[in-house]
Design a protein around this motif. Structure first.
Motif, mmCIF file in Angstrom:
data_model
loop_
_atom_site.group_PDB
_atom_site.id
_atom_site.type_symbol
_atom_site.label_atom_id
_atom_site.label_comp_id
_atom_site.label_asym_id
_atom_site.label_seq_id
_atom_site.Cartn_x
_atom_site.Cartn_y
_atom_site.Cartn_z
ATOM 1 N N LEU A 86 43.256 46.354 36.468
ATOM 2 C CA LEU A 86 42.035 46.467 37.264
ATOM 3 C C LEU A 86 41.721 47.898 37.678
ATOM 4 C CD1 LEU A 86 42.674 43.401 39.566
ATOM 5 C CD2 LEU A 86 41.000 43.512 37.731
ATOM 6 N N ALA A 87 42.775 48.697 37.957
ATOM 7 C CA ALA A 87 42.560 50.023 38.535
ATOM 8 C C ALA A 87 43.018 51.161 37.648
ATOM 9 C CB ALA A 87 43.269 50.108 39.895
ATOM 10 N N GLY A 88 43.638 50.860 36.512
ATOM 11 C CA GLY A 88 44.062 51.910 35.595
ATOM 12 C C GLY A 88 45.211 52.741 36.147
ATOM 13 N N PRO A 89 45.282 54.004 35.760
ATOM 14 C CA PRO A 89 46.409 54.858 36.168
ATOM 15 C C PRO A 89 46.512 55.066 37.671
ATOM 16 C CG PRO A 89 45.178 55.850 34.341
ATOM 17 C CD PRO A 89 44.367 54.695 34.830
ATOM 18 N N LEU A 307 48.757 34.850 41.019
ATOM 19 C CA LEU A 307 47.998 36.057 40.706
ATOM 20 C C LEU A 307 46.530 35.910 41.077
ATOM 21 C CD1 LEU A 307 49.591 37.088 37.284
ATOM 22 C CD2 LEU A 307 50.102 37.981 39.565
ATOM 23 N N GLN A 308 45.974 34.714 40.892
ATOM 24 C CA GLN A 308 44.576 34.503 41.282
ATOM 25 C C GLN A 308 44.414 34.628 42.791
ATOM 26 O OE1 GLN A 308 42.901 30.873 39.540
ATOM 27 N NE2 GLN A 308 44.166 31.199 37.730
ATOM 28 N N SER A 309 45.353 34.070 43.543
ATOM 29 C CA SER A 309 45.249 34.168 44.998
ATOM 30 C C SER A 309 45.403 35.620 45.449
ATOM 31 C CB SER A 309 46.303 33.284 45.668
ATOM 32 O OG SER A 309 47.627 33.761 45.440
ATOM 33 N N LEU A 310 46.290 36.369 44.791
ATOM 34 C CA LEU A 310 46.437 37.787 45.105
ATOM 35 C C LEU A 310 45.144 38.538 44.818
ATOM 36 C CD1 LEU A 310 48.067 40.354 45.794
ATOM 37 C CD2 LEU A 310 48.797 40.398 43.389
ATOM 38 N N LEU A 311 44.531 38.225 43.707
ATOM 39 C CA LEU A 311 43.297 38.911 43.331
ATOM 40 C C LEU A 311 42.179 38.624 44.330
ATOM 41 C CD1 LEU A 311 42.145 40.788 41.271
ATOM 42 C CD2 LEU A 311 41.679 38.841 39.767
ATOM 43 N N ILE A 312 42.098 37.393 44.805
ATOM 44 C CA ILE A 312 41.111 37.066 45.826
ATOM 45 C C ILE A 312 41.334 37.924 47.069
ATOM 46 C CG2 ILE A 312 40.411 35.254 47.465
ATOM 47 C CD1 ILE A 312 40.812 33.247 45.144
ATOM 48 N N LEU A 320 42.777 48.834 48.355
ATOM 49 C CA LEU A 320 43.631 49.416 47.313
ATOM 50 C C LEU A 320 42.967 49.406 45.946
ATOM 51 C CD1 LEU A 320 47.200 48.072 48.214
ATOM 52 C CD2 LEU A 320 46.175 50.293 48.761
ATOM 53 N N ILE A 321 42.087 48.438 45.721
ATOM 54 C CA ILE A 321 41.320 48.406 44.471
ATOM 55 C C ILE A 321 39.872 48.071 44.812
ATOM 56 C CG2 ILE A 321 43.306 47.682 43.085
ATOM 57 C CD1 ILE A 321 42.011 44.900 42.936
ATOM 58 N N ASP A 322 38.973 48.405 43.902
ATOM 59 C CA ASP A 322 37.557 48.109 44.096
ATOM 60 C C ASP A 322 37.234 46.717 43.568
ATOM 61 O OD1 ASP A 322 37.040 50.641 45.170
ATOM 62 O OD2 ASP A 322 36.780 51.516 43.166
ATOM 63 N N ALA A 323 36.490 45.960 44.342
ATOM 64 C CA ALA A 323 36.069 44.634 43.910
ATOM 65 C C ALA A 323 34.839 44.742 43.015
ATOM 66 C CB ALA A 323 35.744 43.766 45.118
#
Length: 347
Positions: A86-89, A307-312, A320-323
């Motif tokens: 999702l966020a790359g390097p 993993l889906q719940s973490l992503l939500i 930490l990451i952009d939605a």
């Protein structure tokens, strides 16, 4: 965007892996650490210190982070792979911490009396000392079961240690309301069969086999090797003090996401809903509940669901990451029949 898409893309190449293949892949990506007082932990994406921004994982009941039971590291590795996808390097690192029995000093009788009373501050301080020495920056605290209750205490004390908490993701926390310890122990025993049912839904055969062979032995060892400490911890979780700790966290504007299995006995959905109803509007804006449909306490071991719940959580609570623009609102239910999140009413 559906949370299933990035998770499915990540897991698809792993379906044919054996246990040996999976563990070899995870070990190649992992970095083992040991503090001066003997605390072992594992990182992904942070071979050198300082670690910087990180997703910090506190797992369920169990002991040390070691490779006899690789599943905590498997989960940490897959979480980091999802972050990289999702966020790359620039993806944050993932830190896998041990359970309380893997921390130095927790067996001190005076501290054990604190745990018995529901005060996990001493354990939280030890976790934060490890994180501080490792040079963490901004952290998302991700805890499950016992680890969820501990994560709440860690978040409440993080500022005193100079640790910046991004958000708190709690999975099936047992300490949201007061429960006597025999009830907690009985619930844990009764959850055994249903956890196996949840594991059976995991599409990764390698994970299922590792759970049945490696993890089962590790859980038994953890249970019998630290009886007095485990009893103190169980009694402490039953005091229900986590709710007060989370209110303090929410007062500081730190977002909290609580995820529970629909049929979990360890952290019933009704307890999470009741907790939300007690929050004033200013706190309620920062806290949400996600219910995993048709799952028990073992949804941790259903990798796509985890993993889906973490992503939500990351899309809706974390910096930490952009939605993505089409992430949609926070869902109340993650529906497993369709694999898609859906809106659901408490009524």
């Amino acid at each position: 965007m559906s949370v299933t898409q990035p998770v499915a893309e990540l897991l698809r190449p792993l379906y044919a892996y054996t246990v040996d293949d999976l563990v070899q892949r995870v070990r190649a990506a992992a970095t083992d650490h040991q503090t001066e007082d003997g605390v072992r932990f594992v990182t992904f994406g942070a071979a050198d210190e300082p670690i910087g921004d990180a997703l910090v994982c506190l797992g369920p009941f169990g002991g040390r982070v070691d490779w006899a039971n690789p599943l905590p590291m498997v989960r940490g590795h897959l979480m980091h792979e999802l972050l990289r996808q999702l966020a790359g390097p620039k993806a944050p690192a993932v830190v896998v911490l041990p359970g309380p029995t893997g921390l130095a000093g927790v067996r001190d009788p005076a501290l054990r009396r604190a745990y018995h009373a529901g005060d996990f501050g001493p354990i939280a301080d030890r976790y934060l000392a490890v994180l501080t020495r490792a040079g963490v920056g901004r952290v998302c605290l991700h805890g499950f079961s016992q680890g969820a209750s501990l994560a709440g205490f860690v978040a409440a004390r993080a500022a005193a240690h100079g640790v910046d908490v991004d958000s708190v993701a709690l999975g099936d926390p047992p300490g949201l309301r007061s429960t006597n310890w025999p009830t907690i122990a009985w619930r844990y025993v009764r959850e055994g069969a249903s956890i196996s049912d949840d594991v059976s839904h995991n599409p990764l055969e390698s994970y299922r086999n590792a759970y049945r062979t490696l993890a089962a032995r590790a859980r038994t060892n953890a249970l019998v090797s630290e009886i007095r400490l485990n009893l103190a911890l169980a009694r402490g979780h039953g005091r229900g003090r986590l709710s007060a700790e989370l209110r303090g966290v929410l007062d500081r504007g730190i977002p909290v996401g609580i995820t529970v299995g629909e049929h979990s006995r360890m952290s019933p959905a009704a307890a999470g809903q009741a907790f939300l109803r007690t929050l004033p509007d200013a706190q309620r804006r920062h806290c949400d509940l996600l219910v995993i449909a048709d799952r028990h306490h073992g949804w941790l071991h259903d990798t796509p669901v985890l993993l889906q719940s973490l992503l939500i959580h990351l899309w809706h609570k974390s910096r930490l990451i952009d939605a993505p623009a089409d992430a949609g609102p926070w869902p109340q239910v993650l529906g497993l029949a369709t694999g898609h999140s859906q809106q659901h009413s408490d009524s």
